[in-house]
Structure formats: structure tokens, C-alpha cells
Motif scaffolding. Structure first.
Motif, PDB file in Angstrom:
ATOM      1  N   LYS A 291      16.905 -13.843  23.286  1.00  0.00           N
ATOM      2  CA  LYS A 291      15.512 -13.551  23.233  1.00  0.00           C
ATOM      3  C   LYS A 291      15.861 -12.010  22.331  1.00  0.00           C
ATOM      4  O   LYS A 291      14.720 -11.682  21.359  1.00  0.00           O
ATOM      5  CB  LYS A 291      14.899 -13.175  24.654  1.00  0.00           C
ATOM      6  N   LYS A 292      16.632 -11.188  22.822  1.00  0.00           N
ATOM      7  CA  LYS A 292      16.587  -9.801  22.218  1.00  0.00           C
ATOM      8  C   LYS A 292      17.120  -9.934  20.748  1.00  0.00           C
ATOM      9  O   LYS A 292      16.472  -9.163  19.824  1.00  0.00           O
ATOM     10  CB  LYS A 292      17.774  -8.864  23.038  1.00  0.00           C
ATOM     11  N   GLU A 293      17.817 -10.613  20.350  1.00  0.00           N
ATOM     12  CA  GLU A 293      18.209 -11.075  19.102  1.00  0.00           C
ATOM     13  C   GLU A 293      17.131 -11.504  18.127  1.00  0.00           C
ATOM     14  O   GLU A 293      16.833 -11.236  16.968  1.00  0.00           O
ATOM     15  CB  GLU A 293      19.356 -11.828  18.819  1.00  0.00           C
TER      16      GLU A 293
ATOM     17  N   MET B 119      22.130  -7.947   9.192  1.00  0.00           N
ATOM     18  CA  MET B 119      23.355  -8.969   9.835  1.00  0.00           C
ATOM     19  C   MET B 119      22.868  -9.926  10.794  1.00  0.00           C
ATOM     20  O   MET B 119      22.187  -9.673  11.840  1.00  0.00           O
ATOM     21  CB  MET B 119      24.230  -8.076  10.410  1.00  0.00           C
ATOM     22  N   SER B 120      23.168 -11.139  10.601  1.00  0.00           N
ATOM     23  CA  SER B 120      22.431 -12.142  11.359  1.00  0.00           C
ATOM     24  C   SER B 120      23.683 -12.525  12.284  1.00  0.00           C
ATOM     25  O   SER B 120      24.823 -12.686  12.131  1.00  0.00           O
ATOM     26  CB  SER B 120      22.026 -13.618  10.510  1.00  0.00           C
ATOM     27  N   GLN B 121      23.162 -13.035  13.736  1.00  0.00           N
ATOM     28  CA  GLN B 121      24.155 -13.520  14.636  1.00  0.00           C
ATOM     29  C   GLN B 121      24.607 -14.909  14.316  1.00  0.00           C
ATOM     30  O   GLN B 121      23.742 -15.807  14.046  1.00  0.00           O
ATOM     31  CB  GLN B 121      23.668 -13.197  15.798  1.00  0.00           C
ATOM     32  N   ARG B 122      25.871 -15.445  14.910  1.00  0.00           N
ATOM     33  CA  ARG B 122      26.270 -16.635  14.647  1.00  0.00           C
ATOM     34  C   ARG B 122      25.640 -17.446  16.189  1.00  0.00           C
ATOM     35  O   ARG B 122      25.360 -16.790  17.049  1.00  0.00           O
ATOM     36  CB  ARG B 122      27.731 -16.920  14.425  1.00  0.00           C
ATOM     37  N   GLY B 123      25.358 -18.902  15.854  1.00  0.00           N
ATOM     38  CA  GLY B 123      24.990 -19.757  16.855  1.00  0.00           C
ATOM     39  C   GLY B 123      23.668 -19.196  17.316  1.00  0.00           C
ATOM     40  O   GLY B 123      22.842 -18.939  16.755  1.00  0.00           O
ATOM     41  N   ARG B 124      23.371 -19.845  18.720  1.00  0.00           N
ATOM     42  CA  ARG B 124      22.334 -19.723  19.309  1.00  0.00           C
ATOM     43  C   ARG B 124      21.750 -18.307  19.598  1.00  0.00           C
ATOM     44  O   ARG B 124      22.547 -17.498  20.071  1.00  0.00           O
ATOM     45  CB  ARG B 124      22.191 -20.488  20.546  1.00  0.00           C
ATOM     46  N   LEU B 125      20.385 -18.073  19.178  1.00  0.00           N
ATOM     47  CA  LEU B 125      20.191 -16.379  19.373  1.00  0.00           C
ATOM     48  C   LEU B 125      19.407 -16.174  20.643  1.00  0.00           C
ATOM     49  O   LEU B 125      18.548 -17.095  21.132  1.00  0.00           O
ATOM     50  CB  LEU B 125      18.904 -16.132  17.971  1.00  0.00           C
TER      51      LEU B 125
ATOM     52  N   ALA C 252      14.067 -11.059  18.821  1.00  0.00           N
ATOM     53  CA  ALA C 252      12.842 -10.202  18.461  1.00  0.00           C
ATOM     54  C   ALA C 252      13.335  -9.371  17.578  1.00  0.00           C
ATOM     55  O   ALA C 252      12.501  -8.687  16.598  1.00  0.00           O
ATOM     56  CB  ALA C 252      12.592  -9.450  19.945  1.00  0.00           C
ATOM     57  N   ARG C 253      14.594  -8.865  17.403  1.00  0.00           N
ATOM     58  CA  ARG C 253      15.005  -8.037  16.190  1.00  0.00           C
ATOM     59  C   ARG C 253      15.033  -8.618  14.851  1.00  0.00           C
ATOM     60  O   ARG C 253      14.565  -7.811  13.857  1.00  0.00           O
ATOM     61  CB  ARG C 253      16.546  -7.533  16.605  1.00  0.00           C
ATOM     62  N   GLN C 254      14.989  -9.813  14.904  1.00  0.00           N
ATOM     63  CA  GLN C 254      15.004 -10.447  13.678  1.00  0.00           C
ATOM     64  C   GLN C 254      13.594 -10.869  13.106  1.00  0.00           C
ATOM     65  O   GLN C 254      13.353 -11.038  12.038  1.00  0.00           O
ATOM     66  CB  GLN C 254      15.830 -11.878  13.390  1.00  0.00           C
ATOM     67  N   ASN C 255      12.692 -10.572  14.016  1.00  0.00           N
ATOM     68  CA  ASN C 255      11.283 -10.891  14.012  1.00  0.00           C
ATOM     69  C   ASN C 255      10.615  -9.543  13.187  1.00  0.00           C
ATOM     70  O   ASN C 255       9.380  -9.618  12.856  1.00  0.00           O
ATOM     71  CB  ASN C 255      10.404 -11.423  14.908  1.00  0.00           C
ATOM     72  N   THR C 256      11.302  -8.526  13.489  1.00  0.00           N
ATOM     73  CA  THR C 256      10.706  -7.069  13.048  1.00  0.00           C
ATOM     74  C   THR C 256      10.725  -7.185  11.536  1.00  0.00           C
ATOM     75  O   THR C 256      11.326  -7.778  10.735  1.00  0.00           O
ATOM     76  CB  THR C 256      11.481  -6.023  13.403  1.00  0.00           C
ATOM     77  N   GLN C 257       9.868  -6.446  11.025  1.00  0.00           N
ATOM     78  CA  GLN C 257       9.437  -6.170   9.462  1.00  0.00           C
ATOM     79  C   GLN C 257      10.534  -5.776   8.986  1.00  0.00           C
ATOM     80  O   GLN C 257      10.700  -5.974   7.730  1.00  0.00           O
ATOM     81  CB  GLN C 257       8.149  -5.402   9.270  1.00  0.00           C
ATOM     82  N   GLU C 258      11.198  -4.624   9.604  1.00  0.00           N
ATOM     83  CA  GLU C 258      12.357  -3.986   8.797  1.00  0.00           C
ATOM     84  C   GLU C 258      13.336  -4.958   8.553  1.00  0.00           C
ATOM     85  O   GLU C 258      14.130  -4.952   7.622  1.00  0.00           O
ATOM     86  CB  GLU C 258      12.913  -2.873   9.870  1.00  0.00           C
ATOM     87  N   TYR C 259      13.662  -5.855   9.563  1.00  0.00           N
ATOM     88  CA  TYR C 259      14.920  -6.800   9.402  1.00  0.00           C
ATOM     89  C   TYR C 259      14.378  -7.924   8.250  1.00  0.00           C
ATOM     90  O   TYR C 259      15.268  -8.048   7.420  1.00  0.00           O
ATOM     91  CB  TYR C 259      15.184  -7.366  10.654  1.00  0.00           C
ATOM     92  N   LYS C 260      13.219  -8.100   8.041  1.00  0.00           N
ATOM     93  CA  LYS C 260      12.896  -8.969   7.018  1.00  0.00           C
ATOM     94  C   LYS C 260      12.844  -8.484   5.763  1.00  0.00           C
ATOM     95  O   LYS C 260      13.308  -9.101   4.861  1.00  0.00           O
ATOM     96  CB  LYS C 260      11.423  -9.803   7.441  1.00  0.00           C
ATOM     97  N   ASP C 261      12.440  -7.118   5.792  1.00  0.00           N
ATOM     98  CA  ASP C 261      12.450  -6.591   4.370  1.00  0.00           C
ATOM     99  C   ASP C 261      14.060  -6.371   4.289  1.00  0.00           C
ATOM    100  O   ASP C 261      14.286  -6.458   2.841  1.00  0.00           O
ATOM    101  CB  ASP C 261      11.880  -5.043   4.765  1.00  0.00           C
TER     102      ASP C 261
END
Length: 512
Positions: A426-428, A418-424, A430-439
Motif C-alpha cells: 500500500k505504501k508503494e 523507480m518502480s518496485q518489482r512484484g506486487r506493490l 500511494a507513492r506511485q499515485n503522487t503527481q511528482e512520481y507520475k511527472d
């Protein structure tokens, strides 16, 4: 066990083979055809050629096949034929008349229904409409689970492998005219006049002999009141329109009093004794007439009040007080900010599709938005498929911090994409850069293709007038999409095999 299916009145699916029944595997279909009904029939044939799937299908239909006597059977069409024709209707987006033509003339479809070549059974439009309208949405959901389970077996999915799923929502239009309070008042008055005229003839009442003249005068006043400019002339016409509409309502109240007097007369004549069948039917008809008249009278009072507040007093009517159709009151006013689309009049439906392009389930948003049903949608999918390990990616409309927290803590999802709205922050990031999130987010854009397929299978515009009919149409569309997807995979595999054999024959001829 043979690969066949035969239908009778006494059971949903009978596993006894008769002499003139054609085996399912022997039903010929055009492999190179690009017609949607051919792909649908390929998927259906593949499902019926599986012995375990046929057995589970029989158990499922017998569970919901109420009203069947083993001795006398059930009058009318068998439940399997009803479900099959309901799916065909959504697949072809055809009317009941066209569906009756296909059911009587399309040979592969009749063989799938269990008819032999010598069977002269014919179906009428009214019989198809009445039987399809009686289907239960819970039965269709259970049947969809069976189709998805078999589809996963065909594509070779293993339960221990994590399945990527994607969720999004679309608006199913309900085929209503653009709502204004003046037009809704016109609809209420004309419907009330039609009801009163029919009830006057049925119960021998008077007072509506000039109903055509009343409707013509009402239409004239309605058209004059629809002028856009706010002038004293227009306000005068609006007031005359309201006055005449209220006069129609008072005239209907007189009929309501006459119906009440008839009911009291019947009850006084019975004096506590058991009513006969004729009296019972008459009382039920009077009660039904009373309810319809009261419903339209309430609509007239509501819209008259809103017109006075909006046109005369310049008030803004709150959204929660508005009704957008008196014939389909569940219709909602949806604004998604799409280019060139001011609004959509319908009901949003959220669907979940897996990476094999099978639709796992849906949720109809009668109230609220995507945020309100995100958690319940995932929990429902997990309840239907407890053996699956899943990740799920969501569209931006589903996001809120609380919803994401509930999905991560209260569901069995491996990863919440689930993507967050607006400007992300640093913590968000980092979460979206993980391989699990990309998969988990991989292939999420394919959900738009699923929405397009749903539109082409009947979910762009649903004409059903009740909530039950609306949900039944959505469930039939989901079944149709999954069978069509299964048939497309089977047809592509068989076509590839056929072309490979043709190449081998060509090489042998050249070598000779």
C-alpha cells in the motif's frame, strides 16, 4: 566575431579568418534531404555559428591538445578534424576507407573541417585510423557536455525548470564468435603459432619451418573433438587434441627459452654500460615477444584444464572462471530473457536521456549489473551538469530497496522514478499515485527510441579490441547522436519556415 572555423597544425581552432575561408553560415546544405549526414552537418553548423560555443570549444581543445608547439606546430592532423571525422565515422557507420573518401570528396564536410575550395589536402585511411585511435574519452565526454549545453539553449530550457531524465541500459555486442572451451583453445594455439613464426623470422630462430603442417593437424583434431555425442571415440579425440595442444605449448616454451638466452647474452655483452638505441629496441622487442607468448601459454593451460573438467570429469565450470574471447577479454555473457535471444556477447552500457532527447551521459558496466552502477551513474551526471535540476526514471533492472534509498538520500534528484518489482504494498502504491512520481515517469518509454537511435549510430556492434577503444567508440556515438538530434531540430525549424514562405508567395501570386 565572424561565424567561421579554420584549422591549423599549431592550434585546435584558430579564430583568424583567411582570404579563401568560407563562412560557416554560407555553407549550403540541402534542407529537404533526409540523409543522416545532412542532419549531422546542420547540428554541427549551428554549433559553430554560435560565438560563445566556438570560444568554449577552442578552450576545450587547447586544454587537451598536448604536444603542440606555438613555434613549430604539431605534425599530422589537427585535433578538431580528428574529432569531427571520428563522429562522422560513427554517424555513417563506415570503414576507414569510406571515411577517407568522404573526407576527401564531400564538400560541405571539408568546409566544416576548415578547408577552402582551393585546398588540396588529402587524408589516407591509415592516417585517419591512427589519429582517431588516439582520442581520449575524457575529451569526448567534455565535448558532449558542451553540445548538450548548447542544445538546451537552442530548445529554450531554463535552469530553474526541473528536467525529466530517463535511464536504461543496452548491450553493445563485441563481434566475437560463440565461445566454447574447445574453440577458445584452438584460437589460443593458432595465435601462439602465428606469434612464434613471426618472432622466429624476426630473431633468426629455428623450429617453426613446418608451422603450416602443425596448424593443419591441429585443425583436424579440433574438428573431430567437436562432436556432440559423448562417446568413447569422441573422448579419445578430445584427449589427442589436448595432447597435441600441449605439445604446441611445449614447443613455444623452447622458443621462450631461446629468447631469454638472447636477452641474457645482450645484457652480458653490455656489462652495466649504457645500451645503444639498437640494443634498447632489441630488448624491448624481446620483452614484447616474451609477454605475448606467455599470455597464450596461460590461455592454453586454462582452457585445457577446463576441457578436462567439463568433458572428462563432467564438472560444471563456474561463470566467474570463464573467458569468452581471448582477443576481447572484457566481453561478457549477458542473459536478459528476451524472446528469441538466448544470450548476448558484449558489454552493457547504461545511458541517461533527457526529455529533449539529448543523451546526458553513459556508464559502461565492465562488471556487475544495472543495480551496481545506478547511484554512480546519477552522481556522474550531477557532477557534469551541476546547474540542472533533474528527476530521473529508471528501468526495472535498476531497482533494489537499497539503491532507491541511496538515490533519495545521496543525490540531488527532485524525484526518483523507480518502480518496485512484484506486487506493490500500500505504501508503494500511494507513492506511485503522487503527481511528482507520475511527472517523473512521464515519457519514460521514449528511452527505447533512444536505444534504437544508438544502435543505428554504431552502438549495436563495436569492433574495437581494447577497453579504451570500446569506450572511445561509445563516447563518439553519444556525440554523434546529440549532434544529429540538434541538427534534426534545426532542420525541421528551417523547413517549417521555408514552407511558410512558399505559402505566402503562393497567396501573393493568386492575389495578383
Amino acid at each position: 566575431m565572424q561565424n567561421y572555423i579554420k584549422t591549423f597544425n599549431s592550434a585546435s581552432i584558430d579564430l583568424q579568418l583567411s582570404i579563401d575561408t568560407i563562412l560557416i553560415k554560407d555553407i549550403e546544405l540541402d534542407l529537404k534531404s533526409r540523409s543522416p549526414i545532412v542532419a549531422f552537418l546542420y547540428g554541427l553548423r549551428q554549433l559553430l555559428m554560435n560565438e560563445s560555443a566556438v570560444y568554449e570549444l577552442k578552450l576545450l581543445l587547447d586544454k587537451y591538445n598536448t604536444g603542440v608547439s606555438k613555434r613549430h606546430g604539431r605534425p599530422g592532423m589537427s585535433l578538431w578534424i580528428v574529432i569531427l571525422l571520428a563522429a562522422v565515422k560513427q554517424e555513417l557507420r563506415c570503414s576507414d576507407d569510406n571515411l577517407a573518401f568522404y573526407a576527401n570528396s564531400l564538400l560541405p564536410l571539408r568546409l566544416m573541417m576548415g578547408h577552402s575550395l582551393k585546398d588540396k589536402t588529402r587524408y589516407t585511411r591509415q592516417a585517419l585510423h591512427a589519429n582517431i585511435s588516439s582520442l581520449d574519452s575524457e575529451l569526448l565526454k567534455a565535448l558532449n557536455r558542451l553540445i548538450v549545453k548548447f542544445g538546451h539553449q537552442e530548445v529554450g530550457h531554463q535552469d530553474e525548470v526541473v528536467l525529466n531524465t530517463h535511464a536504461d541500459s543496452k548491450v553493445c555486442l563485441t563481434n566475437v564468435e560463440y565461445p566454447t572451451d574447445l574453440r577458445l583453445l584452438w584460437n589460443s594455439c593458432t595465435s601462439l603459432i602465428a606469434c612464434c613464426v613471426s618472432f622466429a623470422y624476426a630473431f633468426g630462430l629455428t623450429g617453426w619451418r613446418q608451422h603450416k603442417s602443425i596448424k593443419q593437424k591441429l585443425e583436424k583434431l579440433y574438428k573431430h573433438s567437436c562432436k556432440r555425442r559423448r562417446t568413447a571415440y569422441r573422448l579419445n579425440k578430445v584427449m589427442r587434441y589436448l595432447k597435441y595442444s600441449n605439445w604446441v605449448g611445449e614447443k613455444a616454451k623452447e622458443m621462450l627459452g631461446a629468447l631469454t638466452a638472447q636477452k641474457e647474452e645482450i645484457m652480458a655483452r653490455l656489462e652495466g654500460s649504457t645500451p645503444s638505441s639498437a640494443d634498447r629496441i632489441l630488448l624491448e622487442q624481446i620483452e614484447e615477444a616474451t609477454q605475448k607468448i606467455c599470455l597464450y601459454l596461460d590461455y592454453i593451460a586454462l582452457f585445457s584444464d577446463q576441457i578436462i573438467r567439463r568433458v572428462i570429469n563432467n564438472e560444471t565450470i563456474p561463470t566467474q572462471e570463464k573467458i569468452y574471447s581471448i582477443y576481447k577479454p572484457f566481453t561478457r555473457w549477458i542473459v536478459k530473457g528476451k524472446a528469441g535471444v538466448m544470450c548476448e556477447l558484449g558489454v552493457p552500457v547504461a545511458v541517461v536521456e533527457d526529455s529533449y532527447q539529448f543523451v546526458l551521459g553513459y556508464c559502461i558496466e565492465w562488471k556487475g549489473g544495472d543495480i551496481d552502477i545506478a547511484v554512480s551513474l546519477v552522481k556522474d551526471i550531477e557532477e557534469q551538469y551541476p546547474h540542472l535540476k533533474m528527476t530521473c526514471s529508471f528501468d526495472l533492472g535498476f531497482y533494489s530497496p537499497e539503491v532507491r534509498r541511496q538515490l533519495e538520500t545521496e543525490t540531488r534528484l527532485e524525484t526518483v522514478g523507480m518502480s518496485q518489482r512484484g506486487r506493490l504494498p500500500k505504501k508503494e502504491k500511494a507513492r506511485q499515485n503522487t503527481q511528482e512520481y507520475k511527472d517523473a515517469r512521464e515519457g519514460h518509454s521514449r528511452i527505447e527510441s533512444c536505444m534504437n537511435v544508438l544502435n543505428h549510430r554504431g552502438m549495436r556492434l563495436i569492433r574495437e579490441a581494447s577497453e579504451e577503444g570500446f569506450e572511445r567508440a561509445v563516447a563518439c556515438t553519444i556525440i554523434t547522436v546529440n549532434l544529429h538530434r540538434l541538427g534534426t531540430l534545426i532542420q525541421a525549424r528551417e523547413l517549417k519556415r521555408l514552407r511558410r514562405k512558399e505559402k505566402q508567395r503562393k497567396r501573393l501570386r493568386l492575389a495578383a
